[in-house]
Design a protein around this motif. Structure first.
Motif, mmCIF file in Angstrom:
data_model
loop_
_atom_site.group_PDB
_atom_site.id
_atom_site.type_symbol
_atom_site.label_atom_id
_atom_site.label_comp_id
_atom_site.label_asym_id
_atom_site.label_seq_id
_atom_site.Cartn_x
_atom_site.Cartn_y
_atom_site.Cartn_z
ATOM 1 N N LEU A 69 0.578 -1.484 -0.305
ATOM 2 C CA LEU A 69 0.404 0.384 0.245
ATOM 3 C C LEU A 69 1.157 1.302 0.027
ATOM 4 C CD1 LEU A 69 -2.809 1.085 0.374
ATOM 5 C CD2 LEU A 69 -2.237 0.934 2.965
ATOM 6 N N ARG A 70 0.562 1.880 -0.798
ATOM 7 C CA ARG A 70 1.494 3.386 -1.162
ATOM 8 C C ARG A 70 0.800 4.726 -1.215
ATOM 9 N NH1 ARG A 70 6.147 2.805 -5.358
ATOM 10 N NH2 ARG A 70 6.230 0.143 -5.483
ATOM 11 N N ILE A 71 1.521 5.127 0.382
ATOM 12 C CA ILE A 71 0.754 6.523 0.572
ATOM 13 C C ILE A 71 1.881 7.603 0.065
ATOM 14 C CG2 ILE A 71 0.193 8.376 2.563
ATOM 15 C CD1 ILE A 71 -0.064 5.142 3.874
ATOM 16 N N GLY A 72 0.581 8.382 -0.566
ATOM 17 C CA GLY A 72 2.022 9.756 -1.401
ATOM 18 C C GLY A 72 1.740 11.047 0.196
ATOM 19 N N ALA A 73 3.109 11.812 -0.454
ATOM 20 C CA ALA A 73 3.457 12.735 0.452
ATOM 21 C C ALA A 73 1.981 13.630 0.638
ATOM 22 C CB ALA A 73 4.827 13.420 0.454
ATOM 23 N N LEU A 74 0.964 13.604 0.068
ATOM 24 C CA LEU A 74 0.462 14.883 0.315
ATOM 25 C C LEU A 74 -1.157 14.295 1.335
ATOM 26 C CD1 LEU A 74 0.701 17.340 -2.327
ATOM 27 C CD2 LEU A 74 1.597 17.309 0.321
ATOM 28 N N VAL A 75 -1.326 12.640 0.832
ATOM 29 C CA VAL A 75 -2.389 12.048 1.424
ATOM 30 C C VAL A 75 -2.806 12.399 2.588
ATOM 31 C CG1 VAL A 75 -3.285 9.744 1.880
ATOM 32 C CG2 VAL A 75 -2.062 9.925 -0.135
ATOM 33 N N THR A 76 -4.315 13.524 2.886
ATOM 34 C CA THR A 76 -4.904 13.432 4.123
ATOM 35 C C THR A 76 -5.262 12.970 5.064
ATOM 36 O OG1 THR A 76 -7.174 14.036 3.337
ATOM 37 C CG2 THR A 76 -4.807 16.049 3.028
ATOM 38 N N GLU A 77 -5.523 12.451 6.513
ATOM 39 C CA GLU A 77 -5.720 12.018 6.446
ATOM 40 C C GLU A 77 -7.918 11.166 6.213
ATOM 41 O OE1 GLU A 77 -4.140 10.261 9.115
ATOM 42 O OE2 GLU A 77 -2.744 11.315 9.591
ATOM 43 N N ALA A 78 -8.297 12.175 6.026
ATOM 44 C CA ALA A 78 -9.708 12.513 5.201
ATOM 45 C C ALA A 78 -9.394 10.457 3.993
ATOM 46 C CB ALA A 78 -10.535 13.641 5.361
ATOM 47 N N GLN A 79 -8.363 11.569 2.958
ATOM 48 C CA GLN A 79 -8.620 10.291 2.341
ATOM 49 C C GLN A 79 -8.162 9.098 2.503
ATOM 50 O OE1 GLN A 79 -5.283 12.801 0.110
ATOM 51 N NE2 GLN A 79 -5.674 11.063 -1.553
ATOM 52 N N LEU A 80 -7.341 8.468 3.638
ATOM 53 C CA LEU A 80 -6.924 7.067 4.257
ATOM 54 C C LEU A 80 -8.986 6.738 5.147
ATOM 55 C CD1 LEU A 80 -4.136 5.820 4.307
ATOM 56 C CD2 LEU A 80 -3.960 6.805 7.302
ATOM 57 N N GLU A 81 -9.461 7.959 5.648
ATOM 58 C CA GLU A 81 -10.926 7.006 5.655
ATOM 59 C C GLU A 81 -11.845 6.814 4.598
ATOM 60 O OE1 GLU A 81 -12.380 9.116 9.759
ATOM 61 O OE2 GLU A 81 -11.791 10.464 8.372
ATOM 62 N N GLU A 82 -11.625 7.041 3.751
ATOM 63 C CA GLU A 82 -12.399 7.025 2.457
ATOM 64 C C GLU A 82 -11.920 5.911 1.813
ATOM 65 O OE1 GLU A 82 -12.543 10.739 1.161
ATOM 66 O OE2 GLU A 82 -13.955 11.918 2.396
ATOM 67 N N SER A 83 -10.488 5.688 1.674
ATOM 68 C CA SER A 83 -10.440 4.592 0.748
ATOM 69 C C SER A 83 -10.855 3.575 1.232
ATOM 70 C CB SER A 83 -8.692 4.680 1.203
ATOM 71 O OG SER A 83 -8.264 3.116 0.361
ATOM 72 N N ALA A 84 -11.108 2.815 0.373
ATOM 73 C CA ALA A 84 -12.288 1.257 0.051
ATOM 74 C C ALA A 84 -11.218 0.222 0.346
ATOM 75 C CB ALA A 84 -12.419 0.891 -1.010
ATOM 76 N N ALA A 85 -10.394 0.152 0.021
ATOM 77 C CA ALA A 85 -8.888 -0.879 0.422
ATOM 78 C C ALA A 85 -8.178 -0.608 1.608
ATOM 79 C CB ALA A 85 -6.943 -0.716 -0.343
ATOM 80 N N VAL A 86 -7.828 0.632 2.436
ATOM 81 C CA VAL A 86 -7.764 0.798 3.856
ATOM 82 C C VAL A 86 -8.735 0.302 4.812
ATOM 83 C CG1 VAL A 86 -7.666 2.058 5.232
ATOM 84 C CG2 VAL A 86 -6.088 2.668 3.651
ATOM 85 N N ALA A 87 -10.173 0.547 4.033
ATOM 86 C CA ALA A 87 -11.166 -0.419 5.097
ATOM 87 C C ALA A 87 -11.291 -1.143 5.417
ATOM 88 C CB ALA A 87 -12.335 0.413 4.532
ATOM 89 N N GLU A 88 -10.585 -2.215 3.616
ATOM 90 C CA GLU A 88 -10.958 -3.815 3.171
ATOM 91 C C GLU A 88 -9.523 -4.579 3.926
ATOM 92 O OE1 GLU A 88 -11.812 -6.979 0.152
ATOM 93 O OE2 GLU A 88 -11.476 -4.741 -0.149
ATOM 94 N N ARG A 89 -8.911 -4.054 3.899
ATOM 95 C CA ARG A 89 -7.300 -4.916 4.495
ATOM 96 C C ARG A 89 -6.221 -3.720 5.315
ATOM 97 N NH1 ARG A 89 -9.382 -5.570 -1.066
ATOM 98 N NH2 ARG A 89 -7.475 -3.990 -1.683
ATOM 99 N N TYR A 90 -6.728 -2.888 5.820
ATOM 100 C CA TYR A 90 -5.808 -2.173 6.505
ATOM 101 C C TYR A 90 -7.005 -1.585 7.917
ATOM 102 C CZ TYR A 90 -2.576 -2.699 2.820
ATOM 103 O OH TYR A 90 -2.097 -3.024 1.851
#
Length: 312
Positions: A69-90
């Motif tokens: 899972l690659r998280i770029g330097a400008l990915v916000t906490e809100a983007q993390l909350e909205e990510s389907a991949a994060v919700a499913e596997r992380y």
């Protein structure tokens, strides 16, 4: 309070940002600014130059690629909350993002900035330690990969060079049978942690722990990887009556019925507490914080086990 005077720079590309970082004296990189700006207002930091990388294209992506899972330097906490991949596997990342400050801050604050700041009170460092993440630092000579275990050197001290920018985080995709959890105690919603614990576990088909990661938040002058707790968990057998399938609430309740499960969890929690090096402050005494490390570690282990047993 008003921060001290500084010169503001907004490069349009990564090469320009690195050039400014090499040319300017006393320069500080800013992505979301949600950690740096408050410190400047309190006069705890007073850089002469701010290099705002927030307008650089290509640094705001979050994706699974090449086993990470690659998280770029400008990915916000809100983007993390909205990510389907994060919700499913992380789910551990989702736990972490949701307890950082408030929605207004999470719309601006970046995950990589949370790491680069080097504050042991920030929440993501412990989670990244538990997940065995890698930091991608970019400098004049190109990219280099830093193991998360080698990244935090002390209070606000990291392995980043003065001419480098943290451009990406790589988190290995968890194998099947993995689950994680982040548990945080705070005085009020959105506050820094009194104590926090991140746990990431992998179980084989027989319910035995084959991988374990435990990270501690705000329990020392640097984020702590509780290796003694990990060693206690490795090889432990957590097969509950009825197996490891079913609703997550049922699995969580059943895990403690496995022979010796409570004893292993208690031993691992105590091992984490023994590795904690808290400092007394208005959030609590040393003894209180160490005891909270024990309690929170046990809770995080149970949640991680339940998620692992439920398939993540």
């Amino acid at each position: 309070m008003i921060p001290p005077q500084f010169d503001y720079h907004a490069p349009g590309g990564l090469d320009e940002a690195l050039g400014l970082l090499g040319e300017l004296d006393d320069a500080k990189v800013m992505s979301g600014g949600q950690s740096l700006l408050p410190m400047m207002k309190l006069r705890l930091a007073s850089p002469a130059n701010i290099i705002d990388i927030g307008r650089i294209p290509g640094l705001d992506t979050i994706e699974e690629r090449d086993g990470c899972l690659r998280i770029g330097a400008l990915v916000t906490e809100a983007q993390l909350e909205e990510s389907a991949a994060v919700a499913e596997r992380y789910p551990i990342l989702l736990d972490t993002a949701r307890v950082i400050a408030d929605p207004l801050v999470r719309n601006r604050a970046t995950v990589c900035g949370n790491i680069a700041h080097g504050d042991p009170a920030n929440d993501h460092p412990a989670t990244m330690l538990a997940l065995r993440a890698h930091v991608i630092a970019t400098g004049p000579g190109g990219e280099r990969t830093i193991d998360i275990d080698d990244f935090f050197h002390g209070l606000f001290m990291t392995a980043l060079g003065e001419d480098e920018i943290l451009t990406e985080l790589h988190i290995p995709v968890p194998p099947a049978g993995s689950g994680g959890a982040y548990v945080k105690l705070e005085r009020k919603v959105g506050d820094y942690a009194v104590a926090g614990v991140a746990v990431q576990l992998t179980l084989d088909d027989d319910g035995k722990v084959t991988r374990a990661g435990v990270g501690l938040t705000n329990l020392g002058f640097a984020p702590i990887r509780a290796t003694a707790a990990e060693e206690t968990l490795l090889g432990a057998d957590f097969v509950p009556a009825g197996g490891l399938r079913g609703a997550i609430e049922k699995i969580r309740d059943a895990i403690t019925k496995a022979p010796g499960a409570d004893e292993v969890i208690a031993a691992a929690a105590q091992a984490a507490a023994d590795m904690a090096e808290p400092v007394e402050d208005r959030r609590g005494s040393v003894e209180y914080k160490r005891n909270m490390a024990r309690v929170l570690t046990a809770r995080a282990i149970r949640q991680a086990l339940a998620r692992a047993g439920a398939g993540g």
